[in-house]
Design an enzyme around this catalytic site. Sequence first.
Site, PDB file in Angstrom:
ATOM      1  N   CYS A 110      71.654  36.090  40.640  1.00 44.51           N
ATOM      2  CA  CYS A 110      72.227  36.064  41.983  1.00 44.51           C
ATOM      3  C   CYS A 110      72.803  34.684  42.276  1.00 44.51           C
ATOM      4  CB  CYS A 110      71.132  36.413  42.993  1.00 44.51           C
ATOM      5  SG  CYS A 110      71.565  36.079  44.709  1.00 44.51           S
ATOM      6  N   GLU A 111      74.074  34.628  42.646  1.00 46.11           N
ATOM      7  CA  GLU A 111      74.686  33.330  42.894  1.00 46.11           C
ATOM      8  C   GLU A 111      74.266  32.719  44.230  1.00 46.11           C
ATOM      9  OE1 GLU A 111      79.086  34.209  44.813  1.00 46.11           O
ATOM     10  OE2 GLU A 111      78.896  34.289  42.636  1.00 46.11           O
ATOM     11  N   HIS A 112      73.586  33.490  45.063  1.00 47.68           N
ATOM     12  CA  HIS A 112      73.126  32.963  46.346  1.00 47.68           C
ATOM     13  C   HIS A 112      71.788  32.242  46.246  1.00 47.68           C
ATOM     14  CE1 HIS A 112      75.642  36.509  48.016  1.00 47.68           C
ATOM     15  NE2 HIS A 112      76.387  35.434  47.911  1.00 47.68           N
ATOM     16  N   HIS A 113      70.918  32.702  45.328  1.00 47.51           N
ATOM     17  CA  HIS A 113      69.581  32.118  45.223  1.00 47.51           C
ATOM     18  C   HIS A 113      69.190  31.717  43.793  1.00 47.51           C
ATOM     19  CE1 HIS A 113      69.417  34.633  48.921  1.00 47.51           C
ATOM     20  NE2 HIS A 113      68.765  33.598  49.387  1.00 47.51           N
ATOM     21  N   GLN A 151      76.861  41.635  42.610  1.00 45.51           N
ATOM     22  CA  GLN A 151      76.993  42.863  41.835  1.00 45.51           C
ATOM     23  C   GLN A 151      78.340  43.547  42.042  1.00 45.51           C
ATOM     24  OE1 GLN A 151      73.490  45.360  41.796  1.00 45.51           O
ATOM     25  NE2 GLN A 151      74.679  47.212  41.414  1.00 45.51           N
ATOM     26  N   HIS A 179      67.387  43.338  42.482  1.00 45.17           N
ATOM     27  CA  HIS A 179      67.690  41.945  42.807  1.00 45.17           C
ATOM     28  C   HIS A 179      66.402  41.248  43.235  1.00 45.17           C
ATOM     29  CE1 HIS A 179      72.253  42.329  43.204  1.00 45.17           C
ATOM     30  NE2 HIS A 179      71.833  43.557  42.932  1.00 45.17           N
ATOM     31  N   CYS A 181      66.139  38.489  44.614  1.00 44.76           N
ATOM     32  CA  CYS A 181      66.291  37.838  45.918  1.00 44.76           C
ATOM     33  C   CYS A 181      65.862  38.782  47.034  1.00 44.76           C
ATOM     34  CB  CYS A 181      67.725  37.361  46.132  1.00 44.76           C
ATOM     35  SG  CYS A 181      68.970  38.662  46.039  1.00 44.76           S
TER      36      CYS A 181
END
Length: 219
Positions: A110-113, A151, A179, A181
């Site tokens: 996940c590019e956010h976390h 995704q 995920h 996250c």
Amino acid sequence: MDNPTGLAPATDAHLPEGLRTPFATTPSTKPTKQRLRPSAAILRPSCASLGLDLSDDSLAGTPRRVAKMYVQEWFKGLDPRNRPEVRMFHNRYNYHQLLVERDITLFSCCEHHFVPIIGKAHVAYLPSASVVGLSKLNRVVQYYARRPQVQERLTRQIAEELKQSLGTDDVAVLIEADHLCVMSRGVNDTSSSTLTSEYGGQFATDHALRQEFLRQIGK
């Protein structure tokens, strides 16, 4: 895909703009050891700021180990040299029915976390004059999965790469993934999963063909 040199492009420039991974600079093609040093140097003060004792023999090598994991494994899809070359072969079998590669193991991040995305990808296409070696379908999935991702973009990147490589719009991609996250933070929901799909060519217009694809992957 026209690539007479056999070399990968510097970025995702061959993809439509909205599907490109947001590179701030041209991805580095320096030797692995040279890329590990700055990554480890950044991780060291981050570990220290968490109160970890990096002189402990168990933690002393952690910044370099994490950097190595990112560069050589988790994020190896950021290195354009890892882009798979998709070779086509003459369809001498005259096979023109649905071809499905299902349950391709997918491991992304996940590019956010920066926590894992784990799941399965299912891809299909309708062969015409040429067919592709089956392992190349898996390699395309892994190339785009092994980078910081969302995704939705991952699904469309795989589909677009296959369309260009196979020379046909008759491509289908479906991803189902968990995920971390969602599972390990925030709502802590361990029972939900995420499904995304992309249908091109006849898969977008022929309901029966799409249903056959879903039937074959057990959906």
